[in-house]
Scaffold this motif. Structure first.
Motif, PDB file in Angstrom:
ATOM      1  N   ASP A  15       0.804  -1.232   0.000  1.00  0.00           N
ATOM      2  CA  ASP A  15       0.000   0.000   0.000  1.00  0.00           C
ATOM      3  C   ASP A  15       0.838   1.283   0.000  1.00  0.00           C
ATOM      4  N   VAL A  16       2.145   1.178  -0.219  1.00  0.00           N
ATOM      5  CA  VAL A  16       3.024   2.350  -0.282  1.00  0.00           C
ATOM      6  C   VAL A  16       3.667   2.401  -1.668  1.00  0.00           C
ATOM      7  N   VAL A  17       3.555   3.563  -2.321  1.00  0.00           N
ATOM      8  CA  VAL A  17       4.165   3.760  -3.636  1.00  0.00           C
ATOM      9  C   VAL A  17       5.528   4.420  -3.441  1.00  0.00           C
ATOM     10  N   THR A  18       6.562   3.834  -4.022  1.00  0.00           N
ATOM     11  CA  THR A  18       7.898   4.422  -4.012  1.00  0.00           C
ATOM     12  C   THR A  18       8.177   4.980  -5.400  1.00  0.00           C
ATOM     13  N   VAL A  19       8.487   6.278  -5.440  1.00  0.00           N
ATOM     14  CA  VAL A  19       8.772   6.966  -6.699  1.00  0.00           C
ATOM     15  C   VAL A  19      10.260   7.294  -6.745  1.00  0.00           C
ATOM     16  N   LYS A  20      10.878   7.004  -7.882  1.00  0.00           N
ATOM     17  CA  LYS A  20      12.277   7.359  -8.116  1.00  0.00           C
ATOM     18  C   LYS A  20      12.341   8.039  -9.475  1.00  0.00           C
ATOM     19  N   ALA A  21      12.935   9.234  -9.507  1.00  0.00           N
ATOM     20  CA  ALA A  21      12.991   9.983 -10.767  1.00  0.00           C
ATOM     21  C   ALA A  21      14.337  10.670 -10.929  1.00  0.00           C
ATOM     22  N   LEU A  22      14.837  10.648 -12.154  1.00  0.00           N
ATOM     23  CA  LEU A  22      16.068  11.333 -12.517  1.00  0.00           C
ATOM     24  C   LEU A  22      15.716  12.350 -13.593  1.00  0.00           C
ATOM     25  N   MET A  23      16.078  13.614 -13.350  1.00  0.00           N
ATOM     26  CA  MET A  23      15.775  14.693 -14.284  1.00  0.00           C
ATOM     27  C   MET A  23      17.072  15.211 -14.896  1.00  0.00           C
ATOM     28  N   THR A  24      17.119  15.316 -16.208  1.00  0.00           N
ATOM     29  CA  THR A  24      18.287  15.832 -16.904  1.00  0.00           C
ATOM     30  C   THR A  24      18.146  17.347 -17.019  1.00  0.00           C
ATOM     31  N   HIS A  25      19.044  18.079 -16.358  1.00  0.00           N
ATOM     32  CA  HIS A  25      18.988  19.544 -16.361  1.00  0.00           C
ATOM     33  C   HIS A  25      20.349  20.089 -15.920  1.00  0.00           C
ATOM     34  N   PRO A  26      20.821  21.211 -16.512  1.00  0.00           N
ATOM     35  CA  PRO A  26      22.149  21.742 -16.158  1.00  0.00           C
ATOM     36  C   PRO A  26      22.247  22.324 -14.751  1.00  0.00           C
ATOM     37  N   MET A  27      21.166  22.836 -14.199  1.00  0.00           N
ATOM     38  CA  MET A  27      21.136  23.358 -12.822  1.00  0.00           C
ATOM     39  C   MET A  27      22.285  24.328 -12.528  1.00  0.00           C
ATOM     40  N   GLU A  28      22.346  25.430 -13.257  1.00  0.00           N
ATOM     41  CA  GLU A  28      23.361  26.462 -13.025  1.00  0.00           C
ATOM     42  C   GLU A  28      22.903  27.437 -11.947  1.00  0.00           C
ATOM     43  N   THR A  29      23.785  27.772 -11.021  1.00  0.00           N
ATOM     44  CA  THR A  29      23.448  28.654  -9.902  1.00  0.00           C
ATOM     45  C   THR A  29      23.471  30.127 -10.266  1.00  0.00           C
ATOM     46  N   GLY A  30      24.220  30.481 -11.287  1.00  0.00           N
ATOM     47  CA  GLY A  30      24.407  31.880 -11.634  1.00  0.00           C
ATOM     48  C   GLY A  30      25.656  32.465 -10.998  1.00  0.00           C
ATOM     49  N   ASN A  31      26.419  31.648 -10.277  1.00  0.00           N
ATOM     50  CA  ASN A  31      27.638  32.088  -9.602  1.00  0.00           C
ATOM     51  C   ASN A  31      28.921  31.638 -10.293  1.00  0.00           C
ATOM     52  N   ARG A  32      28.815  30.700 -11.236  1.00  0.00           N
ATOM     53  CA  ARG A  32      30.015  30.208 -11.923  1.00  0.00           C
ATOM     54  C   ARG A  32      30.361  31.098 -13.105  1.00  0.00           C
ATOM     55  N   LYS A  33      31.622  31.021 -13.516  1.00  0.00           N
ATOM     56  CA  LYS A  33      32.087  31.768 -14.690  1.00  0.00           C
ATOM     57  C   LYS A  33      32.580  30.787 -15.748  1.00  0.00           C
ATOM     58  N   ASP A  34      32.430  31.183 -17.012  1.00  0.00           N
ATOM     59  CA  ASP A  34      32.926  30.339 -18.098  1.00  0.00           C
ATOM     60  C   ASP A  34      34.414  30.596 -18.314  1.00  0.00           C
ATOM     61  N   SER A  35      34.996  29.987 -19.340  1.00  0.00           N
ATOM     62  CA  SER A  35      36.437  30.109 -19.589  1.00  0.00           C
ATOM     63  C   SER A  35      36.868  31.526 -19.954  1.00  0.00           C
ATOM     64  N   LYS A  36      35.930  32.377 -20.362  1.00  0.00           N
ATOM     65  CA  LYS A  36      36.240  33.769 -20.705  1.00  0.00           C
ATOM     66  C   LYS A  36      36.031  34.715 -19.518  1.00  0.00           C
ATOM     67  N   GLY A  37      35.617  34.168 -18.378  1.00  0.00           N
ATOM     68  CA  GLY A  37      35.390  34.988 -17.195  1.00  0.00           C
ATOM     69  C   GLY A  37      33.991  35.572 -17.099  1.00  0.00           C
ATOM     70  N   GLU A  38      33.127  35.209 -18.044  1.00  0.00           N
ATOM     71  CA  GLU A  38      31.745  35.691 -18.042  1.00  0.00           C
ATOM     72  C   GLU A  38      30.901  34.823 -17.105  1.00  0.00           C
ATOM     73  N   THR A  39      30.002  35.458 -16.385  1.00  0.00           N
ATOM     74  CA  THR A  39      29.116  34.730 -15.486  1.00  0.00           C
ATOM     75  C   THR A  39      28.123  33.900 -16.290  1.00  0.00           C
ATOM     76  N   ILE A  40      27.992  32.644 -15.912  1.00  0.00           N
ATOM     77  CA  ILE A  40      27.005  31.756 -16.538  1.00  0.00           C
ATOM     78  C   ILE A  40      25.661  32.063 -15.885  1.00  0.00           C
ATOM     79  N   PRO A  41      24.635  32.419 -16.669  1.00  0.00           N
ATOM     80  CA  PRO A  41      23.340  32.790 -16.085  1.00  0.00           C
ATOM     81  C   PRO A  41      22.706  31.651 -15.290  1.00  0.00           C
ATOM     82  N   ALA A  42      21.953  32.012 -14.274  1.00  0.00           N
ATOM     83  CA  ALA A  42      21.232  31.026 -13.472  1.00  0.00           C
ATOM     84  C   ALA A  42      20.234  30.283 -14.358  1.00  0.00           C
ATOM     85  N   HIS A  43      20.194  28.975 -14.193  1.00  0.00           N
ATOM     86  CA  HIS A  43      19.273  28.128 -14.949  1.00  0.00           C
ATOM     87  C   HIS A  43      19.044  26.877 -14.120  1.00  0.00           C
TER      88      HIS A  43
END
Length: 104
Positions: A15-43
């Protein structure tokens, strides 16, 4: 977002349902920088909902602190074998995806 970004399973036992899910997503915080020093937007996924048998069983609000390709697992009561279970996410840029499986 790309189609099929959610892999999901829902199993009923005692009588108990166990759900397991994996979601594919980049999950960027908006605090990292790319190789050119530009901030990667939050996503990031900001809302995850799951419903079964026509009732919402979980609603989670996330922020940028969740890792890339998030995995979620939870249990609930009140659904039966063969019921549809739908998991949906919406990110902070307006993209969304949804997946539906039968509870087995």
């Amino acid at each position: 977002m790309a189609e099929n970004s959610i892999k999901i399973r829902a199993k009923l036992k005692d009588d108990v349902v166990t759900v397991k899910a994996l979601m594919t997503h980049p999950m960027e915080t908006g605090n990292r920088k790319d190789s050119k020093g530009e901030t990667i937007p939050a996503h990031f996924i900001q809302d995850v909902t799951c419903s079964a048998a026509g009732k919402e069983v979980i609603n989670a609000q996330w922020s940028g602190g969740i890792s890339k390709n998030p995995y979620i697992s939870f249990k609930f009561k009140g659904a039966g074998e063969g019921d549809d279970l739908t998991l949906t996410w919406v990110d902070n840029q307006g993209s969304s995806d949804s997946a539906t499986v039968k509870i087995s």
